[in-house]
Design a protein around this motif. Structure first.
Motif, PDB file in Angstrom:
ATOM      1  N   TRP A  85       0.813  -1.215   0.000  1.00  0.00           N
ATOM      2  CA  TRP A  85       0.000   0.000   0.000  1.00  0.00           C
ATOM      3  C   TRP A  85       0.840   1.255   0.000  1.00  0.00           C
ATOM      4  N   ARG A  86       2.107   1.175   0.457  1.00  0.00           N
ATOM      5  CA  ARG A  86       2.966   2.362   0.498  1.00  0.00           C
ATOM      6  C   ARG A  86       3.373   2.821  -0.885  1.00  0.00           C
ATOM      7  N   TYR A  87       3.282   1.935  -1.876  1.00  0.00           N
ATOM      8  CA  TYR A  87       3.656   2.341  -3.225  1.00  0.00           C
ATOM      9  C   TYR A  87       2.730   3.428  -3.766  1.00  0.00           C
ATOM     10  N   GLN A  88       1.519   3.489  -3.247  1.00  0.00           N
ATOM     11  CA  GLN A  88       0.593   4.506  -3.730  1.00  0.00           C
ATOM     12  C   GLN A  88       1.006   5.896  -3.301  1.00  0.00           C
ATOM     13  N   LEU A  89       1.790   5.991  -2.236  1.00  0.00           N
ATOM     14  CA  LEU A  89       2.218   7.290  -1.724  1.00  0.00           C
ATOM     15  C   LEU A  89       3.497   7.783  -2.368  1.00  0.00           C
ATOM     16  N   GLN A  90       4.175   6.930  -3.141  1.00  0.00           N
ATOM     17  CA  GLN A  90       5.450   7.323  -3.742  1.00  0.00           C
ATOM     18  C   GLN A  90       5.223   8.019  -5.075  1.00  0.00           C
ATOM     19  N   PRO A  91       5.986   9.052  -5.401  1.00  0.00           N
ATOM     20  CA  PRO A  91       5.854   9.697  -6.715  1.00  0.00           C
ATOM     21  C   PRO A  91       6.268   8.745  -7.822  1.00  0.00           C
ATOM     22  N   LYS A  92       5.456   8.682  -8.844  1.00  0.00           N
ATOM     23  CA  LYS A  92       5.707   7.771  -9.954  1.00  0.00           C
ATOM     24  C   LYS A  92       6.470   8.473 -11.058  1.00  0.00           C
ATOM     25  N   MET A  93       7.365   7.730 -11.691  1.00  0.00           N
ATOM     26  CA  MET A  93       8.103   8.268 -12.822  1.00  0.00           C
ATOM     27  C   MET A  93       7.240   8.236 -14.073  1.00  0.00           C
ATOM     28  N   GLN A  94       7.499   9.145 -14.968  1.00  0.00           N
ATOM     29  CA  GLN A  94       6.715   9.233 -16.180  1.00  0.00           C
ATOM     30  C   GLN A  94       7.058   8.062 -17.096  1.00  0.00           C
ATOM     31  N   VAL A  95       6.018   7.344 -17.502  1.00  0.00           N
ATOM     32  CA  VAL A  95       6.227   6.210 -18.397  1.00  0.00           C
ATOM     33  C   VAL A  95       5.291   6.247 -19.590  1.00  0.00           C
ATOM     34  N   SER A 139      19.143  13.294  -5.908  1.00  0.00           N
ATOM     35  CA  SER A 139      17.912  12.537  -5.786  1.00  0.00           C
ATOM     36  C   SER A 139      17.934  11.705  -4.513  1.00  0.00           C
ATOM     37  N   ASP A 140      16.762  11.580  -3.873  1.00  0.00           N
ATOM     38  CA  ASP A 140      16.676  10.758  -2.676  1.00  0.00           C
ATOM     39  C   ASP A 140      16.606   9.278  -3.003  1.00  0.00           C
ATOM     40  N   VAL A 141      16.480   8.957  -4.290  1.00  0.00           N
ATOM     41  CA  VAL A 141      16.408   7.570  -4.716  1.00  0.00           C
ATOM     42  C   VAL A 141      17.789   7.138  -5.189  1.00  0.00           C
ATOM     43  N   LYS A 142      18.380   6.178  -4.506  1.00  0.00           N
ATOM     44  CA  LYS A 142      19.712   5.701  -4.852  1.00  0.00           C
ATOM     45  C   LYS A 142      19.674   4.391  -5.626  1.00  0.00           C
ATOM     46  N   ASP A 143      18.657   3.580  -5.385  1.00  0.00           N
ATOM     47  CA  ASP A 143      18.570   2.268  -6.026  1.00  0.00           C
ATOM     48  C   ASP A 143      17.631   2.365  -7.214  1.00  0.00           C
ATOM     49  N   ARG A 161       9.486  -4.351 -24.937  1.00  0.00           N
ATOM     50  CA  ARG A 161       9.401  -4.543 -26.382  1.00  0.00           C
ATOM     51  C   ARG A 161       9.482  -3.220 -27.130  1.00  0.00           C
ATOM     52  N   LYS A 162       9.010  -2.158 -26.507  1.00  0.00           N
ATOM     53  CA  LYS A 162       8.981  -0.874 -27.175  1.00  0.00           C
ATOM     54  C   LYS A 162       9.740   0.221 -26.443  1.00  0.00           C
ATOM     55  N   LEU A 163       9.830   0.138 -25.116  1.00  0.00           N
ATOM     56  CA  LEU A 163      10.347   1.254 -24.334  1.00  0.00           C
ATOM     57  C   LEU A 163      11.482   0.806 -23.431  1.00  0.00           C
ATOM     58  N   PHE A 164      12.358   1.760 -23.142  1.00  0.00           N
ATOM     59  CA  PHE A 164      13.413   1.617 -22.149  1.00  0.00           C
ATOM     60  C   PHE A 164      12.980   2.424 -20.938  1.00  0.00           C
ATOM     61  N   THR A 165      12.750   1.746 -19.825  1.00  0.00           N
ATOM     62  CA  THR A 165      12.182   2.405 -18.658  1.00  0.00           C
ATOM     63  C   THR A 165      13.147   2.334 -17.488  1.00  0.00           C
ATOM     64  N   ILE A 166      13.047   3.327 -16.592  1.00  0.00           N
ATOM     65  CA  ILE A 166      13.818   3.407 -15.352  1.00  0.00           C
ATOM     66  C   ILE A 166      12.834   3.403 -14.195  1.00  0.00           C
ATOM     67  N   GLU A 167      13.062   2.525 -13.227  1.00  0.00           N
ATOM     68  CA  GLU A 167      12.149   2.382 -12.103  1.00  0.00           C
ATOM     69  C   GLU A 167      12.940   2.286 -10.799  1.00  0.00           C
ATOM     70  N   ARG A 168      12.219   2.453  -9.703  1.00  0.00           N
ATOM     71  CA  ARG A 168      12.810   2.263  -8.387  1.00  0.00           C
ATOM     72  C   ARG A 168      12.985   0.771  -8.144  1.00  0.00           C
ATOM     73  N   LEU A 169      14.142   0.408  -7.649  1.00  0.00           N
ATOM     74  CA  LEU A 169      14.400  -1.001  -7.394  1.00  0.00           C
ATOM     75  C   LEU A 169      13.591  -1.501  -6.202  1.00  0.00           C
ATOM     76  N   HIS A 170      13.580  -0.756  -5.120  1.00  0.00           N
ATOM     77  CA  HIS A 170      12.767  -1.107  -3.955  1.00  0.00           C
ATOM     78  C   HIS A 170      12.581   0.144  -3.130  1.00  0.00           C
ATOM     79  N   LEU A 171      11.660   0.069  -2.199  1.00  0.00           N
ATOM     80  CA  LEU A 171      11.380   1.205  -1.333  1.00  0.00           C
ATOM     81  C   LEU A 171      12.290   1.186  -0.113  1.00  0.00           C
ATOM     82  N   PRO A 172      12.658   2.341   0.395  1.00  0.00           N
ATOM     83  CA  PRO A 172      13.451   2.380   1.639  1.00  0.00           C
ATOM     84  C   PRO A 172      12.606   1.939   2.818  1.00  0.00           C
ATOM     85  N   PRO A 173      13.204   1.537   3.913  1.00  0.00           N
ATOM     86  CA  PRO A 173      12.423   1.142   5.090  1.00  0.00           C
ATOM     87  C   PRO A 173      11.642   2.313   5.650  1.00  0.00           C
TER      88      PRO A 173
END
Length: 422
Positions: A160-170, A362-366, A373-385
């Protein structure tokens, strides 16, 4: 006229300001309109297609062709700076970032300068990805991003915490916005490529017999490239000394596999190279050219092949922005279940400090990337504790029940709970 002459003769008083503002029905602190600013106003912000000013330091920015990377770099790549891409081990994903940068320049009408010692610039431009806009990309992206798996329908308590994190544009954007998305499965249209202006530097075509094996500290291959870049900047007015006849434009410089054996350098073959300072001198002179011109440069370099790590450190210091790619191919991480959904890691090693003393980090290190198939995307590897004061809903219920069971003393614990919650 008498009132105006009186106000201009001496120090401007409050009464004079009030009388002048009353006659013109405006206050003295009102911002000038576009018409008044064009007639005799102060300096106006430079407006070039495909650029925008930074909200932090006012620096003019261009898109790297990957909006997620623009977000990590503070809004985009600053004009007059060098972006160093440290290639992955097998050079599979770094050419994509190189092509995104060039494709973004073609879509925005920028002038390109492509330099390579391995492939001809014309062949590189033929392999650029096609732009993915709103009109023709909505249906295609629905198959890529909106496809739901059976696991996505399950409501997990820990997610449920993923809903509170800012999402990258995809998703795709229209051509009027800053930055575009590209389809790596398709090639750029020939009519769009034919209408663009570009310059190519293919090293084998510029090598002469009298320059081969010359031991000068900054000569031969690197010197030829610097002269070529300098000639384009000065003759086409990107430096501002010779104003361009048409609307001002941006010069996008792309240098591929720089420092590799294809460029005649031995830093990848031996640790004690005789010409170890050739590469660092090139970066030093190149940054001087870019600082005084409307240019942005991206350089891909196989830093993992450089034997002397001191050279790698000097190159990073002379670059304004450094981004490293780490591929999982051939490593232990390829079989690790933690990285099963990704193809590699991306490291933001350096962000430029322009017009300020500190840089935005950036506060995101990981960060991880994956090639769909069509896009090269960058995402967060995991959430911090979760170290904040807020806890999950389930934790709040457990704490409330534990408090009731504990009662007034710790010794009055009911049989349902075998642990203490503090």
């Amino acid at each position: 006229m008498a009132a105006a002459a009186t106000c201009g003769a001496g120090v401007l008083s409050s009464g004079c300001v009030a009388s002048t503002a009353g006659r013109s029905s405006t206050t003295s602190f009102q911002r000038r309109s576009k018409a008044s600013g064009a007639d005799g106003g102060g300096p106006r912000l430079l407006s070039i297609a495909g650029t925008r000013p930074s909200v932090r330091n006012g620096q003019l920015l261009v898109s790297t062709g990957l909006p997620a990377l623009d977000q990590l770099l503070g809004g985009g790549l600053a004009v007059g700076t060098v972006l160093l891409i440290e290639e992955d081990k097998y050079s599979i994903y770094s050419p994509l970032l190189f092509k995104y940068f060039l494709a973004e320049g073609i879509v925005n009408g920028h002038t390109l300068l492509v330099a390579s010692a391995k492939e001809k610039p014309a062949d590189i431009l033929q392999e650029l990805p096609a732009p993915l806009l709103d009109d023709n990309g909505k249906k295609e992206l629905e198959d890529v991003h909106n496809s739901k798996t059976p696991e996505s329908d399950v409501n997990m308590k820990i997610a449920w915490r993923y809903q509170l994190q800012p999402k990258m544009q995809v998703g795709p954007v229209s051509s009027s916005r800053f930055g575009h998305y590209y389809d790596v499965s398709k090639r750029i249209p020939q009519e769009l490529l034919g209408s663009s202006k570009w310059h190519g530097f293919f090293l084998p075509e510029h090598i002469t017999s009298d320059l081969k094996g010359e031991p000068c500290s900054l000569s031969g291959d690197y010197m030829k490239l610097l002269q070529f870049i300098q000639n384009i900047i000065y003759t086409e007015g990107f430096d501002g000394s010779n104003p361009q006849k048409k609307q001002k434009n941006i010069l996008r410089i792309g240098i591929q596999n720089f420092g590799s054996p294809f460029w005649g350098d031995d830093i990848c073959c031996t640790e004690n190279s005789d010409n170890s300072h050739r590469l660092t001198k090139f970066f030093y002179v190149l940054r001087g050219l870019l600082r005084t011109s409307l240019s942005a440069c991206i350089i891909t370099m196989p830093t993992h092949l450089i034997q002397n790590k001191a050279i790698t450190a000097r190159v990073r210091n002379l670059s304004d922005t450094v981004v490293g790619l780490e591929s999982f191919i051939g490593s232990e991480k390829e079989t690790n279940s933690l990285y099963k959904d990704y193809h590699g890691l991306i490291h933001i090693r350096k962000i430029p400090r322009l017009n300020n003393l500190t840089c935005d980090e950036s506060d995101v290190k990981d960060l991880a990337f994956k090639l769909k198939r069509k896009l090269f995307t960058i995402e967060r590897l995991h959430l911090p504790p979760d170290l904040s004061d807020t806890v999950s809903r389930s934790s709040k219920q457990d704490l409330a029940e534990s408090a009731k069971l504990l009662g007034p003393g710790c010794g009055m614990m009911a049989g349902g709970r075998k642990h203490l919650d503090f």
